[in-house]
Write an enzyme that holds these catalytic residues in place. Structure first.
Site, PDB file in Angstrom:
ATOM      1  N   HIS A  45      45.882  33.037  42.442  1.00 34.40           N
ATOM      2  CA  HIS A  45      44.849  33.857  41.801  1.00 34.40           C
ATOM      3  C   HIS A  45      44.023  34.505  42.907  1.00 34.40           C
ATOM      4  O   HIS A  45      43.664  33.848  43.888  1.00 34.40           O
ATOM      5  CB  HIS A  45      43.987  32.953  40.925  1.00 34.40           C
ATOM      6  CG  HIS A  45      42.726  33.623  40.458  1.00 34.40           C
ATOM      7  ND1 HIS A  45      42.742  34.831  39.796  1.00 34.40           N
ATOM      8  CD2 HIS A  45      41.423  33.259  40.563  1.00 34.40           C
ATOM      9  CE1 HIS A  45      41.489  35.173  39.516  1.00 34.40           C
ATOM     10  NE2 HIS A  45      40.680  34.254  39.977  1.00 34.40           N
ATOM     11  N   ASN A  77      39.003  40.935  41.986  1.00 34.39           N
ATOM     12  CA  ASN A  77      39.422  39.813  41.128  1.00 34.39           C
ATOM     13  C   ASN A  77      39.568  40.324  39.691  1.00 34.39           C
ATOM     14  O   ASN A  77      38.576  40.677  39.048  1.00 34.39           O
ATOM     15  CB  ASN A  77      38.350  38.718  41.224  1.00 34.39           C
ATOM     16  CG  ASN A  77      38.667  37.490  40.377  1.00 34.39           C
ATOM     17  OD1 ASN A  77      39.498  37.546  39.479  1.00 34.39           O
ATOM     18  ND2 ASN A  77      37.969  36.404  40.658  1.00 34.39           N
ATOM     19  N   CYS A  82      40.615  32.705  34.562  1.00 35.23           N
ATOM     20  CA  CYS A  82      41.499  32.993  35.705  1.00 35.23           C
ATOM     21  C   CYS A  82      42.826  32.248  35.629  1.00 35.23           C
ATOM     22  O   CYS A  82      43.805  32.665  36.233  1.00 35.23           O
ATOM     23  CB  CYS A  82      40.794  32.641  37.008  1.00 35.23           C
ATOM     24  SG  CYS A  82      39.221  33.465  37.156  1.00 35.23           S
TER      25      CYS A  82
END
Ligand code: UT7
Length: 330
Positions: free
Chosen positions: A257, A287, A113
């Protein structure tokens, strides 16, 4: 003094929309649970046969066009992904060939990430030192064919999606752009969010036992990730602001993020800022790991939420654990 600014951004999402109800039809979950716990309403899945570089190409084309930079002018490709096209070689090399870049360096980074921010930091160093004039940073993922879409995998499968984002970083002498980047890792938490298979510890790296035991699926201790994320995000954002003596009240937008809407809401609470200061598109895309920050940044630009001269913070946290932030003067 030379600094690196973001001269162009781009993003691409595959066409196929997968709603929470579609997932609820194949595993024991519900739109209500997913919405309440994560804020996600839908995500995108790549079409069968559509790979990571396939998603990256339109995002990169957009970023190059926005930057008014040609493939010949790019001096380095940095490709952040945790779901590369192949185990080897890296997706950066495949992108180099696909889009006809020069015979330049093509570097894959695998910090999940935080990948785009790590890439931005590397690009910044190359430009700041005067070594290169234009660097391409890409974040792209095809996670949909790596997820356990059964009841056992429901805690992770409902969260992740596919997509790509890209940015061109270019040199300038006006003090615009990346003011500083801050990278961190803490490997003691490696197993809290990891894929244990295709391991160097196995007798044979790819083996049936691992697959039978489900070790090839992403495993996540959601609560531990959540607990750490809500501490590390504010910490690293404050670190970036302090390094530049900028107060949070001067920041136009934080692009975090996109892991979970509740994480962003908790980060806003801890930073004592309105929730709207943190950009969110998780409800539409879920995500997308290394792609969330460049996608969100590109959307924020298109929506007019970022303008030249604005202070913008990018921040990420994820598997590793790794976390990072960048402060930019747009
Ligand atoms: O990119 C960075 C990586 N990821 C993250 O940052 C994610 C961080 N963690 C999270 O976002 C949250 O921990 C989750 C969304 C993953 C889970 O939310 P939670 O509030 O921590 O739920 P939980 O894991 O405590 O689970 C609560 C219940 C459990 O049932 P019991 O044990 O209470 O009966 C789970 O089995 O919810 C159940 N559950 C589900 N139910 C319906 C877990 N996943 C699902 C699901 N649908 N998809």
């Amino acid at each position: 003094m030379t600094s690196a600014y973001i001269s162009g951004t781009g993003f691409y999402l595959p066409e196929r929309v997968v709603t929470n109800d579609e997932l609820a039809a194949i595993m024991d979950t519900s739109d209500e649970w997913i919405t309440a716990r994560t804020g996600i309403k839908e995500r995108r899945y790549a079409a069968p046969g559509q790979g990571t570089v396939d998603l990256a190409v339109p995002a990169v084309e957009q970023a190059l066009e926005a930057a008014e930079v040609t493939v010949e002018q790019i001096g380095l490709i940095i490709f952040a992904t945790s779901t590369p096209d192949y185990y080897a070689p890296g997706s950066g090399c495949l992108l180099q060939d696909r889009m006809g870049f020069g015979e330049i360096g093509a570097l894959d980074i695998r910090v999940q990430c935080s990948g785009f921010l790590y890439g931005l930091s590397i690009a910044d160093q190359y430009i700041r030192t005067g070594t290169l004039e234009h660097v391409l940073v890409v974040g792209a993922e095809v996670q949909s064919n790596a997820m356990d879409l059964s009841d056992e995998g429901r805690d992770t499968a409902v969260i992740f999606g596919d997509g790509a984002g890209a940015a061109v970083l270019s040199a300038n002498e006006q003090g615009r752009g990346v003011l500083s980047t801050h990278l961190h890792s803490q490997g003691k938490y490696a197993q809290e969010l990891w894929i244990g298979a295709a391991s160097s510890y196995a007798k044979q790296r790819f083996n049936k036992e691992d697959i039978d035991a489900g070790r090839h699926w992403l495993k996540m201790n959601g609560k531990e990730v959540f607990k750490n994320a809500v501490v590390r995000f504010p910490e690293v954002i404050r670190e970036a602001l302090a390094a530049n003596e900028i107060d949070i009240s001067q920041v136009k937008l934080i692009v975090p993020h996109q892991a979970n809407l509740r994480i962003s809401q908790e980060v806003a609470r801890r930073l004592k800022v309105p929730e709207e200061l943190l950009y969110s598109n998780i409800e539409r895309y879920g995500n997308t790991t290394a792609a969330t920050v460049p996608i969100a940044m590109a959307e924020a630009v298109r929506e007019g939420k970022i303008a030249p001269g604005d202070y913008v913070v990018l921040a990420a946290f994820g598997s590793g654990f790794t976390w990072a932030a960048a402060l930019l003067k747009w």
